[in-house]
Design a protein around this motif. Structure first.
Motif, PDB file in Angstrom:
ATOM      1  N   ASP A 159       6.650  -3.054   4.860  1.00 27.08           N
ATOM      2  CA  ASP A 159       7.089  -1.652   4.942  1.00 27.08           C
ATOM      3  C   ASP A 159       7.797  -1.232   3.666  1.00 27.08           C
ATOM      4  O   ASP A 159       7.587  -0.111   3.159  1.00 27.08           O
ATOM      5  CB  ASP A 159       8.008  -1.455   6.148  1.00 27.08           C
ATOM      6  N   THR A 160       8.640  -2.103   3.111  1.00 28.16           N
ATOM      7  CA  THR A 160       9.347  -1.800   1.867  1.00 28.16           C
ATOM      8  C   THR A 160       8.361  -1.619   0.713  1.00 28.16           C
ATOM      9  O   THR A 160       8.461  -0.661  -0.068  1.00 28.16           O
ATOM     10  CB  THR A 160      10.358  -2.914   1.532  1.00 28.16           C
ATOM     11  N   LEU A 161       7.398  -2.531   0.604  1.00 22.79           N
ATOM     12  CA  LEU A 161       6.403  -2.428  -0.460  1.00 22.79           C
ATOM     13  C   LEU A 161       5.558  -1.170  -0.323  1.00 22.79           C
ATOM     14  O   LEU A 161       5.251  -0.499  -1.322  1.00 22.79           O
ATOM     15  CB  LEU A 161       5.499  -3.667  -0.469  1.00 22.79           C
TER      16      LEU A 161
ATOM     17  N   ASP B  59       4.135   4.247  -2.079  1.00 17.33           N
ATOM     18  CA  ASP B  59       4.012   5.676  -1.756  1.00 17.33           C
ATOM     19  C   ASP B  59       4.774   6.531  -2.770  1.00 17.33           C
ATOM     20  O   ASP B  59       4.318   7.611  -3.142  1.00 17.33           O
ATOM     21  CB  ASP B  59       4.523   5.960  -0.350  1.00 17.33           C
ATOM     22  N   ALA B  60       5.938   6.048  -3.201  1.00 17.74           N
ATOM     23  CA  ALA B  60       6.747   6.808  -4.147  1.00 17.74           C
ATOM     24  C   ALA B  60       6.163   6.753  -5.559  1.00 17.74           C
ATOM     25  O   ALA B  60       6.167   7.755  -6.276  1.00 17.74           O
ATOM     26  CB  ALA B  60       8.181   6.284  -4.162  1.00 17.74           C
ATOM     27  N   GLU B  61       5.649   5.603  -5.979  1.00 19.52           N
ATOM     28  CA  GLU B  61       5.195   5.442  -7.359  1.00 19.52           C
ATOM     29  C   GLU B  61       3.715   5.764  -7.557  1.00 19.52           C
ATOM     30  O   GLU B  61       3.333   6.229  -8.624  1.00 19.52           O
ATOM     31  CB  GLU B  61       5.501   4.027  -7.843  1.00 19.52           C
TER      32      GLU B  61
ATOM     33  N   GLY C  25      -1.557   8.191  -4.301  1.00 20.80           N
ATOM     34  CA  GLY C  25      -2.857   8.102  -3.631  1.00 20.80           C
ATOM     35  C   GLY C  25      -3.360   6.693  -3.433  1.00 20.80           C
ATOM     36  O   GLY C  25      -4.567   6.473  -3.278  1.00 20.80           O
ATOM     37  N   TRP C  26      -2.505   5.720  -3.383  1.00 21.82           N
ATOM     38  CA  TRP C  26      -2.960   4.337  -3.315  1.00 21.82           C
ATOM     39  C   TRP C  26      -3.634   3.990  -2.001  1.00 21.82           C
ATOM     40  O   TRP C  26      -4.527   3.166  -1.966  1.00 21.82           O
ATOM     41  CB  TRP C  26      -1.798   3.359  -3.569  1.00 21.82           C
ATOM     42  N   ARG C  27      -3.236   4.646  -0.929  1.00 21.32           N
ATOM     43  CA  ARG C  27      -3.842   4.348   0.383  1.00 21.32           C
ATOM     44  C   ARG C  27      -5.317   4.779   0.418  1.00 21.32           C
ATOM     45  O   ARG C  27      -6.149   4.063   0.964  1.00 21.32           O
ATOM     46  CB  ARG C  27      -3.086   5.024   1.509  1.00 21.32           C
TER      47      ARG C  27
END
Length: 75
Positions: A57-59, A64-66, A69-71
Motif C-alpha cells: 500500500d505504501t509503495l 500514485d504520487a510520482e 498513470g502507472w496503473r
C-alpha cells in the motif's frame, strides 16, 4: 501355590494394561504438539502478510504520487 500364580497373572495383566495406557497417552500428547506448532506458524504467516500488505500500500501510494498513470501502463 495357587496364590502365587494368581498374583503373577494379576501383575502380568495389570502391567499390560498400564503399558498400553502409557503408550496411548504418549501418542495423544505427541499428536497435539504439531498442531500447536502449525498454529504458531499460521499466526506468524498472518503477521507477515499484514506487514507485506502495508508495504505494498505504501509503495502504491508513492507511485500514485510520482507516476500518475502507472496503473494503466501495467494492467
Amino acid at each position: 501355590m495357587e496364590f502365587f500364580e494368581f498374583v503373577i497373572s494379576l501383575v502380568a495383566i495389570g502391567g499390560t494394561f498400564v503399558t498400553i495406557w502409557v503408550v496411548l497417552i504418549y501418542r495423544r500428547k505427541e499428536k497435539k504438539l504439531p498442531e500447536a506448532e502449525q498454529a504458531c506458524t499460521l499466526a506468524e504467516l498472518t503477521q507477515m502478510a499484514d506487514r507485506m500488505n502495508q508495504r505494498i500500500d505504501t509503495l502504491e501510494s508513492i507511485l500514485d504520487a510520482e507516476v500518475p498513470g502507472w496503473r494503466e501502463q501495467h494492467d
